[in-house]
Design a protein around this motif. Structure first.
Motif, PDB file in Angstrom:
ATOM      1  N   PHE A 127     -11.861 105.713  11.281  1.00 37.40           N
ATOM      2  CA  PHE A 127     -11.591 104.282  11.420  1.00 37.40           C
ATOM      3  C   PHE A 127     -12.091 103.448  10.226  1.00 37.40           C
ATOM      4  O   PHE A 127     -11.382 102.532   9.795  1.00 37.40           O
TER       5      PHE A 127
ATOM      6  N   TYR B 295     -10.666 113.591  19.530  1.00 41.40           N
ATOM      7  CA  TYR B 295     -11.509 112.438  19.153  1.00 41.40           C
ATOM      8  C   TYR B 295     -12.517 112.967  18.118  1.00 41.40           C
ATOM      9  O   TYR B 295     -13.274 113.899  18.411  1.00 41.40           O
TER      10      TYR B 295
ATOM     11  N   LYS C 276     -19.430 107.136  22.813  1.00 40.24           N
ATOM     12  CA  LYS C 276     -19.400 107.737  21.472  1.00 40.24           C
ATOM     13  C   LYS C 276     -20.756 108.389  21.209  1.00 40.24           C
ATOM     14  O   LYS C 276     -20.836 109.553  20.803  1.00 40.24           O
TER      15      LYS C 276
ATOM     16  N   GLY D 218      -4.636  99.646  15.457  1.00 35.99           N
ATOM     17  CA  GLY D 218      -5.242 100.908  15.000  1.00 35.99           C
ATOM     18  C   GLY D 218      -6.371 101.303  15.933  1.00 35.99           C
ATOM     19  O   GLY D 218      -6.136 101.899  16.998  1.00 35.99           O
ATOM     20  N   ILE D 219      -7.591 100.949  15.578  1.00 37.84           N
ATOM     21  CA  ILE D 219      -8.733 101.313  16.432  1.00 37.84           C
ATOM     22  C   ILE D 219      -8.543 100.672  17.814  1.00 37.84           C
ATOM     23  O   ILE D 219      -8.041  99.556  17.926  1.00 37.84           O
ATOM     24  N   GLY D 220      -8.918 101.433  18.849  1.00 35.39           N
ATOM     25  CA  GLY D 220      -8.788 100.914  20.210  1.00 35.39           C
ATOM     26  C   GLY D 220      -9.924  99.953  20.507  1.00 35.39           C
ATOM     27  O   GLY D 220     -10.921 100.351  21.103  1.00 35.39           O
TER      28      GLY D 220
ATOM     29  N   TYR E 278     -11.402 106.719  29.612  1.00 39.40           N
ATOM     30  CA  TYR E 278     -10.196 105.920  29.877  1.00 39.40           C
ATOM     31  C   TYR E 278      -9.692 106.060  31.312  1.00 39.40           C
ATOM     32  O   TYR E 278      -8.547 105.721  31.594  1.00 39.40           O
TER      33      TYR E 278
ATOM     34  N   ARG F 134      -0.585 107.102  16.263  1.00 39.18           N
ATOM     35  CA  ARG F 134      -1.078 106.452  17.482  1.00 39.18           C
ATOM     36  C   ARG F 134      -1.042 104.930  17.364  1.00 39.18           C
ATOM     37  O   ARG F 134      -1.462 104.378  16.349  1.00 39.18           O
TER      38      ARG F 134
ATOM     39  N   ASN G  63      -7.533 110.604  24.459  1.00 34.61           N
ATOM     40  CA  ASN G  63      -7.488 109.891  23.194  1.00 34.61           C
ATOM     41  C   ASN G  63      -7.361 110.979  22.136  1.00 34.61           C
ATOM     42  O   ASN G  63      -8.254 111.821  22.050  1.00 34.61           O
TER      43      ASN G  63
HETATM   44  C1  MLT Z   1     -10.464 104.755  19.183  1.00 37.89           C
HETATM   45  O1  MLT Z   1      -9.744 103.914  18.654  1.00 37.89           O
HETATM   46  O2  MLT Z   1     -10.174 105.955  19.209  1.00 37.89           O
HETATM   47  C2  MLT Z   1     -11.712 104.303  19.816  1.00 37.89           C
HETATM   48  O3  MLT Z   1     -11.825 102.928  19.800  1.00 37.89           O
HETATM   49  C3  MLT Z   1     -12.859 104.859  19.126  1.00 37.89           C
HETATM   50  C4  MLT Z   1     -14.073 104.800  19.982  1.00 37.89           C
HETATM   51  O4  MLT Z   1     -14.000 104.498  21.172  1.00 37.89           O
HETATM   52  O5  MLT Z   1     -15.120 105.113  19.434  1.00 37.89           O
END
Ligand code: MLT
Length: 416
Positions: A17, A131, A108, A40-42, A223, A393, A192
């Motif tokens: 990221f 991940y 994380k 992009g980033i969740g 999730y 993604r 993910n």
């Molecule tokens: C992601 O985008 O995969 C997540 O936000 C990363 C995370 O939760 O550390």
């Protein structure tokens, strides 16, 4: 001169990221008038709901009163939150005792830290795509060997692609040390990055595998709140026997908008055993407790109060509304891209849409093209592993108008 942990030098370039962030900042600097839409980033965008804020404010006030002030709390979490979480598992058909729950500042961190209570010669299995935290932290610990052709020599990679319905195959059963045997298995469902949910029948096979080989499943359920279809497995403890073989990670980050607020929890059932180097069985629960009490001082009282509020009627309703908003975004992206001729997966029980990159371009090429032509940011599939190459993604965490505009731009400017 001091020596570094050389395993860090085996890590690939940068964490995914930050690398995306770097490219987007460079693009924005060169194109200051471009309106970049970030999928992009969740990372959540909706503010914390009212009941969560009220609970947090009341707890902050308590911190200002001589009679109600709190110093160090229990490292594992306050009882009010542990009880609420245990009750939540019960409502999902699973038995988890309050003292099997460890509240933390994020999944994380927990999925990263958990590996340190296991021996460095354990064989680790990860899905591909994966991940990245699961892989990188095992690299840092020296469990993976060197990287060659994008893969670490000592890791076992389990492809999860469209060809196998994004459902990883269970390894062949064999004794510890035998060909194909694995000791630590990372599973993530809803997944993910692929957005797939593991079927109950597969999880039953994984639990049976772990029980017969002594492997431990590290089950990331960050999730689970995004599951919309009935009957899907929300916690691995729904599977009989899972308490003997699995650790589960859950998070308030995406569930309740806590990515900046920070709160999560990990379940280590007391039945879960692993061997010491004399071959004796040891309860993993005690080791994790030892690790947390040594290295962690707990999550702050106001944040735990805020987290507990989501288990009240008003809190649970508020977060379900936010989740529904994101899942509506997911449907807009999924259906919009499908209508435009793209092949898409996920986005039904997870906030991620996993799409096929059109033609023969790489997922980073597609990232650059999407940024340049549509000013939309996504995440290249290859950043999650070599089987992620050719995929891309998109995250459903965005404001509705941005999601609609992103889909519209992709349709108009990016013919598949
Ligand atoms: C992601 O985008 O995969 C997540 O936000 C990363 C995370 O939760 O550390």
């Amino acid at each position: 001169m001091a020596k570094i942990n050389s395993h860090y030098q085996k890590l690939q370039a940068g964490y995914l990221f930050p690398e995306i962030g770097k490219r987007v900042r460079a693009f924005a600097a060169e194109n200051p008038s471009a309106k970049v839409i970030r999928l992009g980033i969740g990372d959540v965008v909706l503010p914390l709901p009212g009941p969560v804020l009220e609970a947090m404010r009341a707890a902050v006030d308590e911190m200002g009163g001589a009679d109600t002030f709190k110093g160090y709390g229990p490292e594992q979490g306050y009882d009010f939150l542990l009880q609420a979480i245990s009750g939540h598992f019960k409502s999902q058909g699973a038995h988890v005792e309050p003292d099997e729950i460890f509240v933390s500042d994020g999944s994380k961190c927990d999925t990263a830290n958990i590996q340190e209570i296991f021996a460095t010669d354990n064989v680790v299995a990860v899905t591909d795509p994966v991940y990245p935290v699961y892989v990188d932290t095992n690299v840092m610990a020296g469990r993976t060997g060197e990287i060659q052709g994008g893969r670490y020599g000592k890791l076992v990679y389990m492809p999860t692609t469209a060809e196998n319905g994004f459902d990883p195959e269970v390894p062949r059963i064999g004794p510890q040390g035998s060909q194909g045997h694995v000791d630590l298995i990372y599973l993530c469902s809803p997944n993910n990055p692929t957005g797939a949910v593991m079927p109950r029948s597969s999880l039953e096979k994984w639990v049976a595998y772990a029980k017969s080989t002594g492997a431990v499943i590290l089950f990331d359920a960050a999730y689970e709140a995004f599951i919309t279809e009935p009957g899907l497995v929300r916690t691995i403890y729904e599977i009989p026997g899972a308490r003997e073989v699995a650790i589960e990670f859950r998070s308030f980050s995406k569930t309740a908008g806590f990515t900046g607020t920070r709160c999560a929890y990990t379940v280590v059932p007391k039945e879960l055993m692993a061997l010491n180097d004399k071959g004796e069985k040891v309860a993993v629960h005690g080791l994790w407790n030892r690790r947390q009490t040594t290295k962690f001082n707990g999550v702050s009282y106001p944040i735990q109060k805020a987290a507990a509020s989501i288990f009240t009627e008003a809190g649970s309703k508020a977060i379900r509304e936010n989740i529904a908003y994101y899942m509506e975004n997911a449907a807009i992206i999924r259906e919009g891209l499908k209508a435009a001729g793209y092949t898409v997966y996920g986005g039904v029980n997870a906030p991620y849409i996993w799409m096929k990159v059109p033609g023969n371009s790489t997922s980073w090429d597609f990232f650059d093209k999407l940024l340049k032509e549509a000013q939309v940011v996504g995440t290249p599939g290859s950043g999650f592993g070599s089987c992620g190459e050719g995929y891309f993604r998109l995250s459903a965490f965005g404001f509705r108008e941005n999601v609609l505009e992103a889909v519209d731009r992709i349709k108009k400017r990016m013919k598949p």
